[in-house]
Design a protein around this motif. Structure first.
Motif, PDB file in Angstrom:
ATOM      1  N   ILE A 190     -24.924  37.521  10.399  1.00 37.12           N
ATOM      2  CA  ILE A 190     -24.351  38.693  10.430  1.00 37.12           C
ATOM      3  C   ILE A 190     -23.851  39.391  11.535  1.00 37.12           C
ATOM      4  N   ASN A 191     -25.162  39.529  12.260  1.00 39.06           N
ATOM      5  CA  ASN A 191     -24.783  40.110  13.454  1.00 39.06           C
ATOM      6  C   ASN A 191     -23.959  39.284  14.881  1.00 39.06           C
ATOM      7  N   GLY A 192     -23.332  38.664  14.509  1.00 42.71           N
ATOM      8  CA  GLY A 192     -22.718  37.665  15.489  1.00 42.71           C
ATOM      9  C   GLY A 192     -23.385  36.840  16.267  1.00 42.71           C
ATOM     10  N   ASN A 193     -24.630  36.479  16.055  1.00 45.61           N
ATOM     11  CA  ASN A 193     -25.526  35.678  17.140  1.00 45.61           C
ATOM     12  C   ASN A 193     -25.460  33.910  16.906  1.00 45.61           C
ATOM     13  N   ALA A 194     -24.742  33.831  16.004  1.00 45.89           N
ATOM     14  CA  ALA A 194     -24.441  32.564  15.748  1.00 45.89           C
ATOM     15  C   ALA A 194     -23.653  31.714  15.611  1.00 45.89           C
ATOM     16  N   PRO A 213     -19.636  31.929   3.341  1.00 49.58           N
ATOM     17  CA  PRO A 213     -18.187  32.281   2.653  1.00 49.58           C
ATOM     18  C   PRO A 213     -18.543  33.979   3.028  1.00 49.58           C
ATOM     19  N   ASN A 214     -19.785  34.564   2.390  1.00 49.97           N
ATOM     20  CA  ASN A 214     -19.414  35.476   2.169  1.00 49.97           C
ATOM     21  C   ASN A 214     -20.061  36.506   3.664  1.00 49.97           C
ATOM     22  N   ILE A 215     -20.315  36.303   5.159  1.00 53.44           N
ATOM     23  CA  ILE A 215     -20.551  36.860   6.286  1.00 53.44           C
ATOM     24  C   ILE A 215     -19.544  37.498   6.515  1.00 53.44           C
ATOM     25  N   ARG A 216     -17.928  37.229   6.533  1.00 52.30           N
ATOM     26  CA  ARG A 216     -17.217  38.249   6.645  1.00 52.30           C
ATOM     27  C   ARG A 216     -17.028  39.570   6.344  1.00 52.30           C
ATOM     28  N   GLY A 217     -17.586  38.849   4.579  1.00 51.52           N
ATOM     29  CA  GLY A 217     -17.533  40.702   4.168  1.00 51.52           C
ATOM     30  C   GLY A 217     -18.796  40.949   4.262  1.00 51.52           C
ATOM     31  N   PHE A 275     -20.058  51.175   5.573  1.00 48.65           N
ATOM     32  CA  PHE A 275     -21.445  51.991   5.809  1.00 48.65           C
ATOM     33  C   PHE A 275     -20.893  52.421   6.981  1.00 48.65           C
ATOM     34  N   LYS A 276     -21.057  52.158   7.972  1.00 46.28           N
ATOM     35  CA  LYS A 276     -21.175  52.920   9.439  1.00 46.28           C
ATOM     36  C   LYS A 276     -20.066  53.601   9.833  1.00 46.28           C
ATOM     37  N   GLU A 277     -19.081  53.384   9.459  1.00 48.29           N
ATOM     38  CA  GLU A 277     -17.817  54.631   9.140  1.00 48.29           C
ATOM     39  C   GLU A 277     -17.814  55.571   8.184  1.00 48.29           C
ATOM     40  N   SER A 278     -18.824  55.034   7.799  1.00 44.69           N
ATOM     41  CA  SER A 278     -18.440  56.598   6.325  1.00 44.69           C
ATOM     42  C   SER A 278     -18.414  57.641   6.695  1.00 44.69           C
ATOM     43  N   GLN A 279     -17.805  58.923   5.949  1.00 45.30           N
ATOM     44  CA  GLN A 279     -18.358  60.250   6.555  1.00 45.30           C
ATOM     45  C   GLN A 279     -19.192  60.815   5.882  1.00 45.30           C
ATOM     46  N   MET A 280     -19.957  59.668   4.868  1.00 42.54           N
ATOM     47  CA  MET A 280     -20.919  60.171   3.617  1.00 42.54           C
ATOM     48  C   MET A 280     -22.413  60.280   4.460  1.00 42.54           C
ATOM     49  N   PRO A 281     -23.109  61.412   4.180  1.00 41.72           N
ATOM     50  CA  PRO A 281     -24.604  61.010   4.865  1.00 41.72           C
ATOM     51  C   PRO A 281     -25.753  59.487   4.058  1.00 41.72           C
ATOM     52  N   VAL A 282     -24.972  58.484   4.332  1.00 48.19           N
ATOM     53  CA  VAL A 282     -25.369  57.585   3.255  1.00 48.19           C
ATOM     54  C   VAL A 282     -25.711  56.655   4.762  1.00 48.19           C
ATOM     55  N   SER A 283     -26.962  55.231   4.562  1.00 45.74           N
ATOM     56  CA  SER A 283     -27.193  54.662   5.454  1.00 45.74           C
ATOM     57  C   SER A 283     -28.088  53.322   5.475  1.00 45.74           C
ATOM     58  N   LEU A 284     -27.157  52.712   6.019  1.00 49.95           N
ATOM     59  CA  LEU A 284     -27.404  50.882   5.306  1.00 49.95           C
ATOM     60  C   LEU A 284     -28.616  49.686   6.400  1.00 49.95           C
ATOM     61  N   THR A 285     -29.474  48.884   6.644  1.00 53.00           N
ATOM     62  CA  THR A 285     -30.266  48.745   7.580  1.00 53.00           C
ATOM     63  C   THR A 285     -30.946  47.940   6.780  1.00 53.00           C
ATOM     64  N   ILE A 286     -30.413  46.534   7.407  1.00 49.13           N
ATOM     65  CA  ILE A 286     -30.658  45.085   7.006  1.00 49.13           C
ATOM     66  C   ILE A 286     -32.139  44.771   7.954  1.00 49.13           C
ATOM     67  N   LYS A 287     -33.058  44.502   7.753  1.00 43.51           N
ATOM     68  CA  LYS A 287     -34.180  43.264   8.383  1.00 43.51           C
ATOM     69  C   LYS A 287     -34.879  42.527   7.535  1.00 43.51           C
ATOM     70  N   TRP A 288     -35.990  41.614   7.928  1.00 44.57           N
ATOM     71  CA  TRP A 288     -36.470  40.592   7.776  1.00 44.57           C
ATOM     72  C   TRP A 288     -37.617  40.845   7.639  1.00 44.57           C
ATOM     73  N   ASP A 289     -38.710  40.273   6.551  1.00 45.74           N
ATOM     74  CA  ASP A 289     -39.407  39.869   6.977  1.00 45.74           C
ATOM     75  C   ASP A 289     -40.141  38.368   6.089  1.00 45.74           C
ATOM     76  N   LYS A 290     -41.074  37.949   6.269  1.00 45.38           N
ATOM     77  CA  LYS A 290     -41.497  36.854   5.767  1.00 45.38           C
ATOM     78  C   LYS A 290     -41.665  36.454   4.453  1.00 45.38           C
ATOM     79  N   ARG A 291     -41.071  35.198   3.666  1.00 49.47           N
ATOM     80  CA  ARG A 291     -40.988  35.317   2.564  1.00 49.47           C
ATOM     81  C   ARG A 291     -41.731  35.221   1.929  1.00 49.47           C
ATOM     82  N   LEU A 292     -41.846  36.215   0.189  1.00 52.76           N
ATOM     83  CA  LEU A 292     -43.011  36.050  -0.710  1.00 52.76           C
ATOM     84  C   LEU A 292     -44.100  36.854   0.227  1.00 52.76           C
TER      85      LEU A 292
END
Length: 133
Positions: free
Chosen positions: A79-83, A90-94, A102-119
């Motif tokens: 997603i971050n273009g580091n691979a 199929p959905n990486i571009r999407g 989200f980043k360009e939105s004028q609405m006061p919202v945010s979305l952060t993606i993070k990793w955590d170990k399985r389960l």
């Protein structure tokens, strides 16, 4: 000034299925899963990226401040273009396109993606279980 209140999304992908769980105030608020498709060429990265894609679509349709958690470091890198093969799935571009919205939105919202170990918690376990149903 009050601190931001976050809604949490936990995603997963399995051999043929994807899933995500939305958590508000420490409780499951919404969950969704589906079949990606049965094919010899379907990989876990395909279903992982599909779960993230569907979760981000949900977030876009329900504006809030989100923290999305996945157990796939490979998908986050793509997603971050580091691979090197960031467009193989199929959905990486999407995903990248919706994140840009989200980043360009004028609405006061945010979305952060993070990793955590399985389960790592009950919500990651629920997303995993949905992939097996």
């Amino acid at each position: 000034m009050p601190s931001k209140k976050y809604v949490y999304i936990y995603t997963d992908g399995g051999p043929e299925k994807w899933a995500f769980v939305v958590v508000k105030d420490g409780k499951i608020f919404y969950e969704e899963s589906g079949i990606f498709g049965i094919s010899a060429s379907t990989s876990n990265d395909d279903t992982e990226s599909e779960g993230i894609f569907r979760a981000i679509q949900y977030a876009k349709e329900n504006p809030e401040n989100y923290i999305l958690t996945t157990d796939s470091q490979a998908i986050i890198a793509k997603i971050n273009g580091n691979a090197a093969n960031a467009t193989r799935n199929p959905n990486i571009r999407g995903i990248q396109s919706i994140l840009k919205e989200f980043k360009e939105s004028q609405m006061p919202v945010s979305l952060t993606i993070k990793w955590d170990k399985r389960l790592s918690n009950e919500f990651m376990k629920r997303a995993d279980a949905l992939c097996k149903m």
